[in-house]
Write a protein that holds these residues in place. Structure first.
Motif, short mmCIF file in Angstrom:
data_model
loop_
_atom_site.label_atom_id
_atom_site.label_comp_id
_atom_site.label_asym_id
_atom_site.label_seq_id
_atom_site.Cartn_x
_atom_site.Cartn_y
_atom_site.Cartn_z
N HIS A 8 28.46 22.18 58.13
CA HIS A 8 27.61 23.15 58.85
C HIS A 8 28.11 24.59 58.64
N LEU A 9 28.50 24.89 57.41
CA LEU A 9 29.11 26.19 57.12
C LEU A 9 28.02 27.22 56.79
N THR A 10 28.05 28.31 57.51
CA THR A 10 27.17 29.45 57.25
C THR A 10 28.04 30.68 57.04
N TYR A 11 27.77 31.41 55.97
CA TYR A 11 28.59 32.58 55.66
C TYR A 11 27.70 33.69 55.11
N ALA A 12 27.97 34.93 55.55
CA ALA A 12 27.27 36.11 55.04
C ALA A 12 28.29 37.17 54.67
N LEU A 47 32.38 27.88 46.01
CA LEU A 47 33.67 27.59 45.40
C LEU A 47 34.79 28.41 46.02
N ARG A 48 34.50 29.64 46.40
CA ARG A 48 35.54 30.52 46.94
C ARG A 48 35.92 30.16 48.37
N VAL A 49 35.14 29.32 49.00
CA VAL A 49 35.55 28.80 50.31
C VAL A 49 36.80 27.94 50.16
N PHE A 50 36.87 27.15 49.08
CA PHE A 50 37.95 26.18 48.95
C PHE A 50 39.33 26.82 48.82
N ASN A 51 39.41 28.03 48.25
CA ASN A 51 40.73 28.67 48.17
C ASN A 51 40.88 29.82 49.17
N GLY A 52 39.91 29.96 50.07
CA GLY A 52 40.03 30.92 51.16
C GLY A 52 39.63 32.34 50.83
N LEU A 53 39.23 32.63 49.58
CA LEU A 53 38.76 33.98 49.30
C LEU A 53 37.56 34.33 50.17
N VAL A 54 36.73 33.33 50.43
CA VAL A 54 35.72 33.43 51.48
C VAL A 54 36.25 32.63 52.67
N PRO A 55 36.56 33.28 53.79
CA PRO A 55 36.23 34.68 54.16
C PRO A 55 37.41 35.65 54.08
N HIS A 56 38.65 35.20 53.75
CA HIS A 56 39.83 36.05 53.96
C HIS A 56 39.81 37.32 53.10
N PHE A 57 39.37 37.21 51.85
CA PHE A 57 39.35 38.38 50.98
C PHE A 57 38.06 39.18 51.14
N HIS A 58 36.93 38.49 51.15
CA HIS A 58 35.65 39.17 51.15
C HIS A 58 35.22 39.65 52.53
N GLY A 59 35.79 39.08 53.60
CA GLY A 59 35.34 39.44 54.93
C GLY A 59 33.98 38.83 55.22
N GLY A 60 33.24 39.45 56.14
CA GLY A 60 31.91 38.94 56.46
C GLY A 60 31.91 38.06 57.69
N ARG A 61 30.82 37.33 57.88
CA ARG A 61 30.61 36.51 59.07
C ARG A 61 30.56 35.04 58.66
N ILE A 62 31.29 34.19 59.39
CA ILE A 62 31.37 32.78 59.02
C ILE A 62 31.34 31.91 60.27
N SER A 63 30.71 30.76 60.14
CA SER A 63 30.72 29.77 61.21
C SER A 63 30.70 28.39 60.57
N GLY A 64 31.08 27.38 61.35
CA GLY A 64 31.17 26.04 60.82
C GLY A 64 32.61 25.70 60.50
N CYS A 65 32.82 24.67 59.68
CA CYS A 65 34.15 24.16 59.41
C CYS A 65 34.37 23.98 57.91
N ALA A 66 35.58 24.30 57.45
CA ALA A 66 35.99 24.05 56.06
C ALA A 66 37.44 23.61 56.06
N VAL A 73 40.50 26.10 56.55
CA VAL A 73 40.45 27.25 55.65
C VAL A 73 40.43 28.56 56.44
N ILE A 74 39.65 28.60 57.50
CA ILE A 74 39.50 29.85 58.25
C ILE A 74 40.82 30.28 58.89
N ALA A 75 41.68 29.31 59.22
CA ALA A 75 42.93 29.62 59.92
C ALA A 75 44.15 29.61 59.01
N THR A 76 43.97 29.36 57.71
CA THR A 76 45.11 29.22 56.79
C THR A 76 45.14 30.37 55.80
N PRO A 77 46.29 31.04 55.63
CA PRO A 77 46.37 32.15 54.67
C PRO A 77 46.10 31.67 53.24
#
Length: 445
Positions: A8-12, A47-66, A73-77
């Motif tokens: 249920h991942l949504t990202y902008a 693809l960039r969700v899996f290594n955390g570039l989304v959202p840690h590098f790009h920023g933006g708004r995210i919800s759901g779980c990865a 992912v959202i809580a891991t550097p």
């Protein structure tokens, strides 16, 4: 438990009104997962969700779980995720840090504090696995785009990650190089690691794939690879009239750099209204030939002649061209300096031809790789150039985008431009080329 999953991942992206991913669900548990879909549909974002570039590098708004390897992912550097996820970008230039191949492959190992005594063997094994062992000892700046791509893959494999993510890894590779990369992908999966690979050229991997995910307008759907059907072959062009007056010519040209001779004794003539395709292996001299034609590289011997008129050059890395606030501004800049606005040409005409009107107001570097490639093509091809030189122009493009580019090339041809295209894309060659030259080992045949 899946090795990696999103639910249920949504990202902008920042300042984007529409989400790049919308309620996406996907589970990765070993094997090869192919990610397909149109340019700009959300593949690279996924693809960039899996290594955390989304959202840690790009920023933006995210919800759901990865999750990856049990980590949120959202809580891991990203530095911690990088120990578990090897990532190869669409643009290998973005990953280059060191000047030489071995140092480049060793970079991640050094940052992960791998004992120094172990690093040389792991670098050697990774280069071999990526089919790039022959590049050992080379300076990175002397490599072709495809050779850089194989080094980037070796850099990822050297870390021995549990999950390997590849974003269009064969987009710049010759057939032999692409086969080597795809063989490496199969070996990685057979060794028990999971692979996620985004590609427009899906057919070579379909038999080895365990799942297929299609991303379109931010939504992810999954299906069996066995249900996939290849797209129809492009239509062959009608025969064209013979080339007109000579636009550019090379006579007994030799050229190279850093003491290396890349081209030797080259004879080439290109006429008005002619499209010439350059094919051949990575590192064979195609880019060097284009740079000599463009006047960016002076030959060590021989002569280059060009008739008066603007030369449009599209390099392999489109980001090198794109610096203005919007895509429309990029095209306007070319038209203003080429006199196109005085002839009634408008930026939107070229943007519409390449399917880019919907991103005309966007910052070019925020686009997907395929959209960025089209934006760079629009910026250089506007204004009726006399000579157009295109280096791997369909990199990152889906079939629809490639067909749009082919129509633009046809339009330029009928307006009298001479066009030289270096490409590994057999479909583009079939659609536009009047003749094909093979560039191999410094010779043109």
């Amino acid at each position: 438990m899946a090795l990696a999953s999103i639910a249920h991942l949504t990202y902008a992206y920042p300042d984007s009104p529409a989400p790049a991913l919308a309620g996406a669900n996907l589970s990765i548990d070993g094997g090869i997962t192919l990610v397909a879909g149109p340019s700009g549909g959300g593949k690279s974002t996924l693809l960039r969700v899996f290594n955390g570039l989304v959202p840690h590098f790009h920023g933006g708004r995210i919800s759901g779980c990865a999750e990856v390897s049990g980590m949120q992912v959202i809580a891991t550097p990203t530095r911690r995720l990088a120990r578990h996820v090897g990532f190869v970008f669409q643009d290998p230039e973005l990953q280059t840090v060191y000047a030489t191949v071995e140092r480049e492959v060793a970079f991640g190992l050094e940052n992960a504090a791998v004992p120094a005594a172990q690093i040389p063997a792991r670098v050697h094994d990774a280069l071999a696995e990526a089919g790039a062992q022959h590049l050992a000892g080379r300076a990175m700046r002397t490599l072709s785009g495809g050779e850089r791509q194989r080094v980037a893959l070796a850099s990822a494999l050297a870390m021995q990650p549990e999950l390997v993510v590849l974003d269009e890894p064969t987009s710049q590779l010759d057939p032999d190089g692409a086969d080597l990369v795809l063989d490496a992908v199969r070996r990685v999966a057979a060794a028990g690691r999971a692979v996620v690979i985004s590609e427009h050229r899906l057919q070579p991997l379909m038999e080895a794939a365990t799942s297929l995910a299609t991303v379109e307008a931010g939504r992810v759907t999954t299906s069996s690879p066995s249900a996939w059907q290849p797209p129809p072959a492009p239509a062959r062009p009608q025969p064209h009239a013979a080339a007109g007056d000579e636009v550019a010519a090379l006579t007994r040209v030799a050229a190279g750099f850093d003491g290396r001779t890349v081209l030797e004794n080259v004879e080439l003539t290109v006429g008005r209204g002619e499209v010439v395709a350059l094919m051949g292996p990575n590192g064979g001299g195609k880019t060097t030939l284009l740079r000599v034609l463009a006047g960016l590289l002076r030959p060590s011997s021989g002569s280059v002649t060009r008739r008066p008129g603007r030369v449009a050059y599209l390099p392999q890395n489109p980001a090198a061209l794109l610096h203005r606030p919007s895509v429309r501004d990029e095209v306007s800049f070319t038209l203003d300096h080429a006199g196109g606005t005085r002839r009634g040409e408008t930026p939107d005409r070229m943007l519409e031809a390449l399917g880019l009107l919907h991103v005309a107001g966007r910052y070019p570097r925020d686009l997907s790789s395929g959209e960025r490639q089209r934006a760079a093509a629009a910026a250089v091809l506007a204004g009726s150039p006399a000579l157009a030189l295109l280096d791997e122009p369909t990199r990152g493009m889906d079939a629809s985008a490639r067909d749009s580019l082919a129509r633009v090339i046809e339009d330029l041809r009928w307006r009298g431009a001479a066009i030289v295209v270096a490409t590994h894309d057999a479909d583009l060659r079939a659609a536009v080329a009047d003749r094909t030259l093979t560039v191999r080992d410094g010779a043109v045949r």
